[in-house]
Design a protein around this motif. Structure first.
Motif, PDB file in Angstrom:
ATOM      1  N   PRO A 125      -7.966   0.421 -31.862  1.00 51.61           N
ATOM      2  CA  PRO A 125      -8.112   0.016 -33.264  1.00 51.61           C
ATOM      3  C   PRO A 125      -6.988  -0.927 -33.729  1.00 51.61           C
ATOM      4  O   PRO A 125      -5.899  -0.960 -33.136  1.00 51.61           O
ATOM      5  CB  PRO A 125      -8.076   1.336 -34.031  1.00 51.61           C
ATOM      6  CG  PRO A 125      -7.429   2.316 -33.125  1.00 51.61           C
ATOM      7  CD  PRO A 125      -7.679   1.847 -31.723  1.00 51.61           C
ATOM      8  N   PHE A 126      -7.261  -1.641 -34.810  1.00 50.47           N
ATOM      9  CA  PHE A 126      -6.358  -2.669 -35.329  1.00 50.47           C
ATOM     10  C   PHE A 126      -4.936  -2.154 -35.540  1.00 50.47           C
ATOM     11  O   PHE A 126      -3.972  -2.775 -35.077  1.00 50.47           O
ATOM     12  CB  PHE A 126      -6.916  -3.235 -36.648  1.00 50.47           C
ATOM     13  CG  PHE A 126      -6.074  -4.338 -37.224  1.00 50.47           C
ATOM     14  CD1 PHE A 126      -6.299  -5.653 -36.857  1.00 50.47           C
ATOM     15  CD2 PHE A 126      -5.049  -4.066 -38.116  1.00 50.47           C
ATOM     16  CE1 PHE A 126      -5.512  -6.681 -37.366  1.00 50.47           C
ATOM     17  CE2 PHE A 126      -4.257  -5.080 -38.633  1.00 50.47           C
ATOM     18  CZ  PHE A 126      -4.495  -6.393 -38.263  1.00 50.47           C
ATOM     19  N   GLU A 127      -4.767  -1.063 -36.258  1.00 49.52           N
ATOM     20  CA  GLU A 127      -3.418  -0.577 -36.592  1.00 49.52           C
ATOM     21  C   GLU A 127      -2.611  -0.240 -35.342  1.00 49.52           C
ATOM     22  O   GLU A 127      -1.413  -0.534 -35.266  1.00 49.52           O
ATOM     23  CB  GLU A 127      -3.481   0.629 -37.532  1.00 49.52           C
ATOM     24  CG  GLU A 127      -3.924   0.284 -38.940  1.00 49.52           C
ATOM     25  CD  GLU A 127      -3.047  -0.776 -39.612  1.00 49.52           C
ATOM     26  OE1 GLU A 127      -1.808  -0.764 -39.412  1.00 49.52           O
ATOM     27  OE2 GLU A 127      -3.595  -1.634 -40.321  1.00 49.52           O
ATOM     28  N   LEU A 128      -3.246   0.380 -34.361  1.00 52.53           N
ATOM     29  CA  LEU A 128      -2.557   0.708 -33.114  1.00 52.53           C
ATOM     30  C   LEU A 128      -2.171  -0.570 -32.371  1.00 52.53           C
ATOM     31  O   LEU A 128      -1.063  -0.686 -31.835  1.00 52.53           O
ATOM     32  CB  LEU A 128      -3.446   1.606 -32.249  1.00 52.53           C
ATOM     33  CG  LEU A 128      -2.867   2.097 -30.931  1.00 52.53           C
ATOM     34  CD1 LEU A 128      -1.541   2.819 -31.138  1.00 52.53           C
ATOM     35  CD2 LEU A 128      -3.866   3.013 -30.226  1.00 52.53           C
ATOM     36  N   ARG A 129      -3.074  -1.537 -32.350  1.00 55.16           N
ATOM     37  CA  ARG A 129      -2.761  -2.814 -31.698  1.00 55.16           C
ATOM     38  C   ARG A 129      -1.592  -3.511 -32.399  1.00 55.16           C
ATOM     39  O   ARG A 129      -0.707  -4.063 -31.742  1.00 55.16           O
ATOM     40  CB  ARG A 129      -3.998  -3.721 -31.670  1.00 55.16           C
ATOM     41  CG  ARG A 129      -5.108  -3.167 -30.788  1.00 55.16           C
ATOM     42  CD  ARG A 129      -6.301  -4.093 -30.628  1.00 55.16           C
ATOM     43  NE  ARG A 129      -6.995  -4.387 -31.863  1.00 55.16           N
ATOM     44  CZ  ARG A 129      -7.019  -5.575 -32.464  1.00 55.16           C
ATOM     45  NH1 ARG A 129      -6.392  -6.614 -31.942  1.00 55.16           N
ATOM     46  NH2 ARG A 129      -7.690  -5.746 -33.580  1.00 55.16           N
ATOM     47  N   ALA A 130      -1.569  -3.474 -33.734  1.00 57.34           N
ATOM     48  CA  ALA A 130      -0.477  -4.093 -34.489  1.00 57.34           C
ATOM     49  C   ALA A 130       0.861  -3.447 -34.133  1.00 57.34           C
ATOM     50  O   ALA A 130       1.865  -4.143 -33.930  1.00 57.34           O
ATOM     51  CB  ALA A 130      -0.754  -3.992 -35.987  1.00 57.34           C
ATOM     52  N   ASN A 179      -8.402   2.875 -25.247  1.00 60.48           N
ATOM     53  CA  ASN A 179      -6.946   2.949 -25.100  1.00 60.48           C
ATOM     54  C   ASN A 179      -6.315   3.445 -26.395  1.00 60.48           C
ATOM     55  O   ASN A 179      -5.539   2.748 -27.038  1.00 60.48           O
ATOM     56  CB  ASN A 179      -6.377   1.586 -24.703  1.00 60.48           C
ATOM     57  CG  ASN A 179      -4.903   1.656 -24.373  1.00 60.48           C
ATOM     58  OD1 ASN A 179      -4.328   2.735 -24.239  1.00 60.48           O
ATOM     59  ND2 ASN A 179      -4.285   0.502 -24.258  1.00 60.48           N
ATOM     60  N   THR A 180      -6.670   4.665 -26.775  1.00 56.80           N
ATOM     61  CA  THR A 180      -6.113   5.257 -27.992  1.00 56.80           C
ATOM     62  C   THR A 180      -5.249   6.478 -27.688  1.00 56.80           C
ATOM     63  O   THR A 180      -4.623   7.018 -28.589  1.00 56.80           O
ATOM     64  CB  THR A 180      -7.233   5.673 -28.966  1.00 56.80           C
ATOM     65  OG1 THR A 180      -8.134   6.556 -28.296  1.00 56.80           O
ATOM     66  CG2 THR A 180      -7.981   4.450 -29.481  1.00 56.80           C
TER      67      THR A 180
END
Length: 187
Positions: free
Chosen positions: A114-119, A163-164
């Motif tokens: 997800p976006f927040e984890l990638r950031a 990949n979380t």
């Protein structure tokens, strides 16, 4: 001989999958290296001009330009290895180029987070300049990558790796894929 292509948005884990492959002795061809080299040839800093040069290469040489420049490198690596991992596929046109070149020996794997984890991951990585440092924000990078056809490429994936979880859990998934094949992976 298998060519495994990795596709995913920035910070999803593509480079980590490539690191696992390299640690296992699997050759890794990084499509971003083609772009970074072109940046240097144009006298530009890859950290701040990567996206601009990627777009220019595709405009100047067609949407499959980076895949086409990567094919000879992949072929060289295939000569000495049963498996080659290709990091950084960005479009459906690139997927088509690899499927045309390698047929059923090509496996496309989507890495997803997800976006927040990638950031968070990109902040920790510190490799690329973000929006506050003269580079692109993650949202702008996502938009650019999706504009290349990455969404379509991700939709073409033969396998998806979530990949979380922990880094160790993701690394285990990648090792299982490389050692035992896609049917052994619990995505």
């Amino acid at each position: 001989m298998t060519v495994i292509g990795i596709v995913g948005l920035p910070g999803s884990g593509k480079s980590e999958a490539a690191n696992v492959a390299a640690d296992m002795g699997v050759p890794v061809v990084t499509m971003g290296d083609v772009i970074r080299e072109e940046c240097r040839e144009r006298g530009l800093d890859p950290a701040t001009h990567h996206g601009e040069v990627a777009k220019a290469l595709r405009e100047e040489n067609g949407p499959g330009a980076i895949a086409e420049r990567s094919l000879p490198v992949i072929e060289r690596e295939r000569a000495d290895s049963d498996t080659v991992l290709v990091d950084g596929i960005r479009s459906d046109v690139e997927v088509d180029a690899f499927r045309d070149a390698f047929g059923e020996s090509f496996l496309l794997v989507k890495v997803d987070a997800p976006f927040e984890l990638r950031a968070q991951r990109l902040d920790l990585r510190g490799r690329d300049a973000g929006g506050d440092d003269g580079g692109e924000s993650l949202a702008a990078r996502d938009e650019r990558e999706l504009g290349f056809g990455m969404g379509e490429a991700m939709d073409m994936a033969d396998l998806e790796l979530d990949n979380t979880e922990s880094l160790a859990a993701f690394q285990r998934k990648v090792r299982t894929l490389l050692r035992d094949g896609p049917e052994a992976v619990d995505s």
